[in-house]
Design a protein around this motif. Structure first.
Motif, PDB file in Angstrom:
ATOM      1  N   LYS A 141       0.837  -1.210   0.000  1.00 28.93           N
ATOM      2  CA  LYS A 141       0.000   0.000   0.000  1.00 28.93           C
ATOM      3  C   LYS A 141       0.864   1.249   0.000  1.00 28.93           C
ATOM      4  O   LYS A 141       0.568   2.244  -0.669  1.00 28.93           O
ATOM      5  CB  LYS A 141      -0.918   0.007   1.220  1.00 28.93           C
ATOM      6  CG  LYS A 141      -2.326  -0.475   0.944  1.00 28.93           C
ATOM      7  CD  LYS A 141      -3.251  -0.108   2.090  1.00 28.93           C
ATOM      8  CE  LYS A 141      -4.702  -0.389   1.728  1.00 28.93           C
ATOM      9  NZ  LYS A 141      -5.630  -0.012   2.799  1.00 28.93           N
TER      10      LYS A 141
ATOM     11  N   GLU B  17     -10.308  -4.579  -4.009  1.00 27.51           N
ATOM     12  CA  GLU B  17      -9.971  -3.254  -4.541  1.00 27.51           C
ATOM     13  C   GLU B  17     -10.631  -2.148  -3.726  1.00 27.51           C
ATOM     14  O   GLU B  17     -10.059  -1.061  -3.553  1.00 27.51           O
ATOM     15  CB  GLU B  17     -10.375  -3.165  -6.008  1.00 27.51           C
ATOM     16  CG  GLU B  17      -9.463  -3.958  -6.925  1.00 27.51           C
ATOM     17  CD  GLU B  17      -9.895  -3.907  -8.386  1.00 27.51           C
ATOM     18  OE1 GLU B  17      -9.008  -3.986  -9.252  1.00 27.51           O
ATOM     19  OE2 GLU B  17     -11.107  -3.778  -8.654  1.00 27.51           O
TER      20      GLU B  17
ATOM     21  N   GLY C  59      -8.320  -1.123  -1.149  1.00 27.92           N
ATOM     22  CA  GLY C  59      -7.014  -0.601  -1.558  1.00 27.92           C
ATOM     23  C   GLY C  59      -6.035  -1.628  -2.078  1.00 27.92           C
ATOM     24  O   GLY C  59      -4.872  -1.314  -2.326  1.00 27.92           O
ATOM     25  N   TYR C  60      -6.498  -2.870  -2.267  1.00 20.28           N
ATOM     26  CA  TYR C  60      -5.635  -3.940  -2.754  1.00 20.28           C
ATOM     27  C   TYR C  60      -6.145  -4.462  -4.095  1.00 20.28           C
ATOM     28  O   TYR C  60      -7.350  -4.497  -4.334  1.00 20.28           O
ATOM     29  CB  TYR C  60      -5.588  -5.095  -1.748  1.00 20.28           C
ATOM     30  CG  TYR C  60      -4.969  -4.715  -0.428  1.00 20.28           C
ATOM     31  CD1 TYR C  60      -3.595  -4.641  -0.292  1.00 20.28           C
ATOM     32  CD2 TYR C  60      -5.762  -4.416   0.666  1.00 20.28           C
ATOM     33  CE1 TYR C  60      -3.013  -4.278   0.912  1.00 20.28           C
ATOM     34  CE2 TYR C  60      -5.202  -4.050   1.882  1.00 20.28           C
ATOM     35  CZ  TYR C  60      -3.825  -3.981   2.000  1.00 20.28           C
ATOM     36  OH  TYR C  60      -3.270  -3.625   3.194  1.00 20.28           O
TER      37      TYR C  60
ATOM     38  N   GLY D  80      -0.769  -3.074  -4.254  1.00 22.50           N
ATOM     39  CA  GLY D  80      -1.545  -1.956  -3.741  1.00 22.50           C
ATOM     40  C   GLY D  80      -2.093  -1.155  -4.908  1.00 22.50           C
ATOM     41  O   GLY D  80      -1.354  -0.836  -5.848  1.00 22.50           O
TER      42      GLY D  80
ATOM     43  N   LYS E 151      -3.126   2.026  -5.474  1.00 18.93           N
ATOM     44  CA  LYS E 151      -2.541   3.334  -5.786  1.00 18.93           C
ATOM     45  C   LYS E 151      -1.081   3.218  -6.192  1.00 18.93           C
ATOM     46  O   LYS E 151      -0.630   3.872  -7.143  1.00 18.93           O
ATOM     47  CB  LYS E 151      -2.691   4.273  -4.587  1.00 18.93           C
ATOM     48  CG  LYS E 151      -4.130   4.681  -4.304  1.00 18.93           C
ATOM     49  CD  LYS E 151      -4.203   5.652  -3.125  1.00 18.93           C
ATOM     50  CE  LYS E 151      -5.643   6.073  -2.863  1.00 18.93           C
ATOM     51  NZ  LYS E 151      -5.742   6.994  -1.688  1.00 18.93           N
TER      52      LYS E 151
END
Length: 329
Positions: free
Chosen positions: A79, A131, A134-135, A239, A241
């Motif tokens: 992340k 998702e 954040g994954y 991650g 982002k």
């Protein structure tokens, strides 16, 4: 055990934000599984194939055996962008409860059935669920069908687990399962398992045969009970982002290769199963088969828990079970 790539540990400091003027981008892939396990073999196969396609754009480097941290640590690192890919397995339901589908005992009949579940549910249900946290899982790889080992006696029915201290992954669902079977489940990272078994902190554990063999658990266990109680996938995960900051062409190669290697992992896992039983028996483990019907009966509360606690859980169960028709079982 000699750690691979030890000279490359400093590469972890290379983040996705590295300037183009610097050296070739290093894609850092950290896993908790032991050197030689199927997860390690699959990560290395992925790196080999990806690096052939990446050319001078980037290079994938694999660090096994929790060199870069435990599963929870590595999930945080992808992340933050201080590493790029990791390979969670039984810890995924702690990110998104939908992944507990694979913690339902005896749900997956065989690898052909798993392939159908993958096709039906991965892109539509499982991937979006992660998702949102954040994954980004890239594919479903193999950890394998899980078996039970212990140092006390053969396990044939759930009653044989009563009172045994059984190490589980850090998964609330696996803990609930072994509580239903009458054991005293003790969650801990795989990296701590050998010593815990050696010193009697726990009596036994449950893992795919590739992890039992790769972790040399036959040296600190006496009995291997073939239960196939759960099929555990492993999920090459980035991650969201941080991954988006990679060159788009690199992203595409990483994603395509992850999906491609999934088939290699299943074929390799299937080929190794019988071979590893023999090797573990030669290594000192007494092998027996469990009473599947007795374990299936004791597993019903886990299905009820999933249906009650996970949104759309009963629909997922029904769909997954319907796909078993026509599998290789």
């Amino acid at each position: 055990m000699e750690l691979k790539h030890i000279a490359l540990i400093g590469a972890v400091a290379v983040t996705l934000q590295a300037a183009p003027a610097l050296a070739q981008t290093e894609i850092i892939f950290g896993i908790s599984a032991a050197d030689g396990s199927l997860q390690d073999q699959t990560a290395e196969e992925f790196a080999r194939r990806a690096n052939e396609k990446l050319g001078d754009k980037a290079v994938v480097k694999v660090f096994d055996s929790s060199q870069l941290g435990k599963d929870k640590d590595m999930l945080q690192k992808i992340k933050l962008g201080t590493m790029h890919i990791t390979l969670p397995s039984s810890t995924m339901p702690e990110i998104a409860p939908e992944y507990a589908l694979f913690d339902l005992p005896f749900l997956v009949a065989d690898r052909q059935h798993l392939a159908k579940i993958d096709e039906a549910l991965f892109d539509s249900v499982l991937k979006p669920a992660a998702e949102a946290k954040g994954y980004k899982p890239l594919a479903i790889w193999e950890n394998g069908f899980r078996q039970i080992t212990n140092s006390k006696h053969p396990v044939t029915t759930p009653a044989d687990l009563k009172g045994l201290k059984i190490r589980t992954p850090n998964s609330s669902w696996r803990v609930a399962m072994f509580q239903e079977y009458g054991a005293n489940p003790t969650p801990m990272p795989f990296s701590e398992l050998f010593v815990a078994l050696q010193t009697g902190v726990v009596d036994g554990q449950e893992n795919p045969m590739t992890n039992i063999y790769g972790g040399k658990l036959n040296e600190v266990q006496k009995y291997l009970s073939l239960s196939n109680h759960v099929y555990s996938p492993a999920y090459p995960t980035v991650g969201v982002k941080a991954f988006e900051k990679l060159d788009p062409e690199v992203q595409q190669i990483i994603e395509e290769t992850a999906k491609e290697v999934a088939f290699w992992a299943r074929d390799t896992g299937e080929a190794q199963d019988g071979e590893l039983v023999g090797k573990l028996e030669e290594g000192g483990l007494a092998v027996n088969k469990t009473d599947r019907d007795a374990f299936v009966e004791a597993s019903k509360p886990i299905y009820e828990k999933f249906a009650a606690e996970v949104e759309g859980g009963q629909e997922m169960i029904d769909q997954a079970l319907s796909l078993a028709n026509g599998s290789g079982s």
